[in-house]
Design an enzyme around this catalytic site. Structure first.
Site, short mmCIF file in Angstrom:
data_model
loop_
_atom_site.label_atom_id
_atom_site.label_comp_id
_atom_site.label_asym_id
_atom_site.label_seq_id
_atom_site.Cartn_x
_atom_site.Cartn_y
_atom_site.Cartn_z
N SER A 134 81.00 46.84 79.77
CA SER A 134 80.91 45.44 79.37
C SER A 134 81.50 45.23 77.99
CB SER A 134 79.44 44.99 79.37
OG SER A 134 79.29 43.73 78.76
N TYR A 159 70.92 45.57 76.81
CA TYR A 159 71.92 45.60 77.87
C TYR A 159 73.19 46.29 77.38
CZ TYR A 159 75.71 43.95 80.86
OH TYR A 159 76.83 43.88 81.66
#
Length: 342
Positions: A134, A159
């Protein structure tokens, strides 16, 4: 018609997810046999996941099993039975803000789950493991555009930390067991069949219903919005290009994007950041209605801007994402109206 891809059998985790669904369709259209795995968690509307899965199951060459990949034994047995040539690992617990409320879901899905994938690839060797990272890993980095060759060691959300950990875990397995691994740093993916927890989906829903939208730090935020068709094209191209050890790797001055092992990281982004106020205007235009804005401060874990350097992706594949946000959002709103009968 079968595309000229150097593999015929792909195991795809997260097959009922947004990006996984699109990648599966692209592979099936190219004549590739796809074995999909998904845990079908209720993080967002399970009916949407099932609708994606129903479309995939109408294709010849697609099979599916429901598994929680963090439960290694069941996953490994399915992996061993299918014997994939390539693994595309897109199954994960997504979302920055949800990680503030439910951190253990990220440890289970993103750390334990990824370890299961790595172990299965070690026990049953594959030609290539491609996995989703990501743009969130860039965290507190202020230098833009974000480059894979810059360090990314200051995540600002759990995350992001789990995704960066995935990259480090992949490097370890590439080094120890010569597993070719490629990590893909996605930049704000959007498009038809998208995720309801994403801002573009929430904005569209609220605007069409005449409800207010929550706008966090509008004047400060910009995002490198990347249309899902561009994401899937990059994934399919890279899946057929397993990395090799970098012969120029210098351990005294290590390049974070390469290694002395068959390991590589690529950005996949539109390399055209869009300010949040401009993005809202595009959504309004696509919906044919004005938004009712509820202005709020930035949230913990948010980064002010994302901007991808995709030079390495272009050099490796001859492709870089370029779908304009106006075109991509018009297609999303058209799908949204059709899917929800508006």
């Amino acid at each position: 018609m079968k595309a000229n891809l150097p593999f015929e059998r792909v195991l795809l985790t997260g097959a009922a997810g947004f990006v996984g669904f699109h990648v599966a369709e692209a592979l099936l259209d190219a004549g590739v046999e796809v074995f999909g795995i998904d845990s079908l968690t209720p993080y967002y509307d399970p009916a949407l996941k099932q609708a994606r899965l129903d479309r995939l199951q109408a294709h010849n060459g697609f099979s599916f099993e429901k598994h929680d990949i963090a439960d290694y034994d069941g996953f490994e047995a399915a992996f061993a039975a299918f014997r994939p040539q390539v693994v595309i690992h897109l199954g994960a617990q997504a979302g920055v803000r949800y990680s503030l409320d439910n951190p253990r879901a990220y440890a289970s899905a993103n750390l334990d789950g990824f370890l299961s994938v790595l172990e299965a690839c070690r026990q049953h060797p594959v030609d290539h493991l491609v996995y989703a990272s990501s743009s969130s890993v860039y965290g507190a980095n202020a230098k833009v555009p974000f480059s894979e060759h810059d360090r990314a060691d200051h995540p600002v959300s759990l995350y992001a930390a789990t995704k960066r950990a995935n990259e480090l875990m992949a490097h370890a397995y590439s080094h120890l067991y010569a597993i070719p691994t490629t990590g893909l740093r996605f930049f704000t993916v959007y498009g038809p069949w998208g995720r309801p927890d994403m801002a573009y989906f929430k904005f569209t829903k609220a605007i069409l219903e005449g409800q207010p939208i929550d706008v966090y730090a509008e004047a400060e935020m910009s995002r490198d919005f990347t249309y899902v068709d561009d994401i899937r094209e990059a994934i399919v191209k890279l899946a057929g290009l397993p990395p090799v050890a970098d012969p120029n790797f210098d351990a005294r001055d290590p390049d974070p994007a390469t290694a002395s092992a068959p390991f590589r990281i690529y950005n996949i982004g539109n390399h055209t950041p869009v300010r949040l106020d401009r993005f809202i205007a595009v959504v309004e235009e696509a919906c044919g209605r004005k938004a009712i804005k509820r202005h709020l401060p930035s949230q913990p874990g948010d980064v002010p801007a994302t901007y991808a350097d995709v030079g390495d992706l272009a050099a490796r594949t001859g492709f870089s994402p370029a779908t304009p946000i106006e075109q991509g959002m018009a297609r999303f709103v058209e799908w949204y109206r059709s899917f929800y009968h508006i």
